[in-house]
Design a protein around this motif. Sequence first.
Motif, PDB file in Angstrom:
ATOM      1  N   ASN A 121       0.823  -1.209   0.000  1.00 26.47           N
ATOM      2  CA  ASN A 121       0.000   0.000   0.000  1.00 26.47           C
ATOM      3  C   ASN A 121       0.855   1.256   0.000  1.00 26.47           C
ATOM      4  O   ASN A 121       0.557   2.235  -0.693  1.00 26.47           O
ATOM      5  CB  ASN A 121      -0.932   0.013   1.216  1.00 26.47           C
ATOM      6  N   GLY A 124       1.175   4.060  -2.939  1.00 27.53           N
ATOM      7  CA  GLY A 124       0.961   5.474  -2.646  1.00 27.53           C
ATOM      8  C   GLY A 124       2.106   6.355  -3.107  1.00 27.53           C
ATOM      9  O   GLY A 124       1.895   7.482  -3.566  1.00 27.53           O
ATOM     10  N   HIS A 146      -2.968   8.994  -8.152  1.00 19.67           N
ATOM     11  CA  HIS A 146      -3.913   7.939  -8.500  1.00 19.67           C
ATOM     12  C   HIS A 146      -4.513   8.133  -9.901  1.00 19.67           C
ATOM     13  O   HIS A 146      -5.713   7.925 -10.118  1.00 19.67           O
ATOM     14  CB  HIS A 146      -5.030   7.844  -7.459  1.00 19.67           C
ATOM     15  N   GLU A 181      -8.244   9.638  -2.898  1.00 16.01           N
ATOM     16  CA  GLU A 181      -7.305   8.536  -3.128  1.00 16.01           C
ATOM     17  C   GLU A 181      -8.042   7.222  -3.387  1.00 16.01           C
ATOM     18  O   GLU A 181      -7.610   6.147  -2.978  1.00 16.01           O
ATOM     19  CB  GLU A 181      -6.321   8.415  -1.962  1.00 16.01           C
ATOM     20  N   HIS A 241      -2.140   8.610   1.920  1.00 12.17           N
ATOM     21  CA  HIS A 241      -2.223   7.171   2.172  1.00 12.17           C
ATOM     22  C   HIS A 241      -2.720   6.802   3.580  1.00 12.17           C
ATOM     23  O   HIS A 241      -2.722   5.623   3.926  1.00 12.17           O
ATOM     24  CB  HIS A 241      -0.881   6.464   1.929  1.00 12.17           C
ATOM     25  N   ASP A 275      -4.254   2.558   7.310  1.00 14.73           N
ATOM     26  CA  ASP A 275      -3.902   2.641   5.896  1.00 14.73           C
ATOM     27  C   ASP A 275      -5.019   2.021   5.067  1.00 14.73           C
ATOM     28  O   ASP A 275      -6.077   1.644   5.581  1.00 14.73           O
ATOM     29  CB  ASP A 275      -2.542   2.003   5.624  1.00 14.73           C
ATOM     30  N   TYR A 276      -4.789   1.891   3.751  1.00 18.44           N
ATOM     31  CA  TYR A 276      -5.819   1.361   2.856  1.00 18.44           C
ATOM     32  C   TYR A 276      -6.290  -0.039   3.246  1.00 18.44           C
ATOM     33  O   TYR A 276      -7.425  -0.423   2.976  1.00 18.44           O
ATOM     34  CB  TYR A 276      -5.304   1.289   1.419  1.00 18.44           C
TER      35      TYR A 276
END
Length: 321
Positions: free
Chosen positions: A63, A67, A73, A137, A172, A186-187
């Motif tokens: 991730n 980022g 993105h 994002e 991120h 985070d994601y």
Amino acid sequence: METTAEKTAGVYLTYIQKYPKAKYAPYAKEELLNYYIRTKNMAGIYDFIRSFGDNYPTSFAWNMLLGIEAPNHTRAELQTFLEKYKDYPKREELEEEFTFWQTPFFLIKKEDKLGYCDSSGKPMIEPAYTDAEDFSEGYAPVQKNDVYGYINKAGKIKIEFQYTEATGFTNHVAIVQKDKKYFLIDYSNKVLSARYDDIADFSEGMAIVKKNNLYGAINLNGQEIIKPSFDMISDLSEGLAVFLKNGKYGFADKQGFVAIAPIYDWVAPFKNGQCRAQFNKLFGVINRKGDFIMKPEFDLIDESHAGIYLVVKNNLYGFAD
């Protein structure tokens, strides 16, 4: 003795190779990855994934790499990323989202529920949420049954509904609240920071945190760069943050070091390398070393304009530079 005193990638790697089963080996791996992320060493992050992917959770590393490689993105960035890293484990998922990356989504409301449409007004995600924020994002925080989760532009749930508060992703990371405590994720929903009573928005890569009525700061990796030990701390201005300790003001830098000792009754943020400061009830101007370049002899100093200060002394007004 098994230590990692000097914080460099080489030292961490040597330690991990020399003591692979040591008690502190997992910590050394975590610090090595954080070092690569902090220095935006993309080759280092990828080497970390390939070296430790079999026995270390690497979703966070992937991730962070995504980022860094695709900060905006855009479709072009994501395609370049997939061409460069053919072993990316979520390739199909990322390709599925390609069609939506460049499509702007707008909030819509129907019968007190929120959803999203495209620029033509065509519904893309049907209104189903009691609260929702703009996409950032590739993700948006949305609320159902009084808790928040995150969806992507395909309308799929990426992070399950579990948070009482949630912000959009920036650089991120997102700030969330659960069990009355705030922290970073985070994601992949990995927790990146300790839990705090409050976390402010990020400014210049630093966020103010509150714990037990004391203030400190964390960076985008969730690392505590200023321990919560101050009565007050400000956002960074020209790389320095004002802090209050024991009734006196000083400055700390973004690494968490005290740059100017807390000896002042009051200070303003730095502007063009100068700062108005009150010392022993009188006002002067200091430089980034904390030295007075205008002696503290005024009853008041107004903010400078074009390098000129309006000053007051014994109820008389004048100008000084």
